[in-house]
Design an enzyme around this catalytic site. Structure first.
Site, mmCIF file in Angstrom:
data_model
loop_
_atom_site.group_PDB
_atom_site.id
_atom_site.type_symbol
_atom_site.label_atom_id
_atom_site.label_comp_id
_atom_site.label_asym_id
_atom_site.label_seq_id
_atom_site.Cartn_x
_atom_site.Cartn_y
_atom_site.Cartn_z
ATOM 1 N N ILE A 73 0.932 -1.174 0.163
ATOM 2 C CA ILE A 73 -0.059 0.049 -0.077
ATOM 3 C C ILE A 73 0.937 1.238 0.044
ATOM 4 C CG2 ILE A 73 -0.101 -0.121 2.586
ATOM 5 C CD1 ILE A 73 -2.882 1.134 2.121
ATOM 6 N N SER A 74 0.703 2.103 -1.018
ATOM 7 C CA SER A 74 1.357 3.375 -1.019
ATOM 8 C C SER A 74 1.644 4.079 0.266
ATOM 9 C CB SER A 74 1.265 4.217 -2.140
ATOM 10 O OG SER A 74 1.133 3.592 -3.505
#
Length: 211
Positions: free
Chosen positions: A54-55
């Site tokens: 997940i960024s």
């Protein structure tokens, strides 16, 4: 939540308030693995399984800011992951808008659907498929967000971008640049910053190999 407020306050002045407001309304802890929920508001990428991440929140904020999403827009997201960035985009476009999120890994797509449901977000449709080809059945899109680095801007995504639309994506192999593409009379591509993303896998990405 103090940690969340500190995170968003740290971006204030650099990121549009509408993006910060959208991020404040999305519970990021629902989009990370349960054992990492206490780290949900650290400004860092986190693993979500299957070699994907997940960024970091600041990168989601920057990409969303560059896209300049308005209420009611139709958005394509490539590389849905756990569904978090789609949730932020959904908050920006509002209930009258729609986000189509393409994820090539069935297990991640299923997890994203569960996460979005748990967060009460109803205006995102998660589709399994090769995101490098876009999603022509719902084109054209007002905005396109790509969360994996392509060797070049995929032609199908250019074609599926509405006139007046914007697309943000990382481009490159070893060295990657975040590119903002604006479609007016032709396409204008602007380099914004150096980034590090997983490779875009697919026919218009880095082949069909698994990572």
């Amino acid at each position: 939540m103090d940690q969340k407020k500190r995170l968003l306050d740290g971006m204030r002045g650099r990121i549009n308030e509408s993006v910060l407001d959208a991020m404040s309304r999305v519970p990021r802890e629902l989009f990370v693995p349960e054992q990492l929920r206490d780290r949900a508001y650290e400004d860092t990428p986190l693993p979500i399984g299957l070699g994907q991440t997940i960024s970091a929140p600041h990168m989601v904020a920057i990409m969303s800011d560059l896209l300049d999403v308005r209420p009611g827009m139709k958005i394509l997201e490539v590389g849905g992951g756990s569904g978090y960035h789609a949730a932020v985009l959904a908050a920006l476009t509002g209930p009258q808008g729609r986000v189509y999120s393409v994820e090539r890994m069935p297990d991640l797509a299923a997890a994203a659907r569960r996460n979005l449901q748990a967060a009460g977000i109803e205006n995102v449709t998660v589709v399994e498929g090769d995101g490098s080809l876009g999603l022509p059945e719902h084109a054209p899109y007002d905005r396109i967000s790509v969360a994996a680095s392509a060797p070049k801007i995929p032609e199908p995504l250019k074609e599926q971008l509405q006139v007046g639309g914007k697309m943000v994506l990382p481009v490159g192999g070893g060295s990657q640049e975040l590119i903002l593409v604006t479609r007016k009379n032709g396409l204008l591509a602007e380099e914004k910053m150096g980034v590090i993303f997983v490779p875009l896998i697919g026919k218009e990405g880095f082949g069909e190999r698994q990572i």
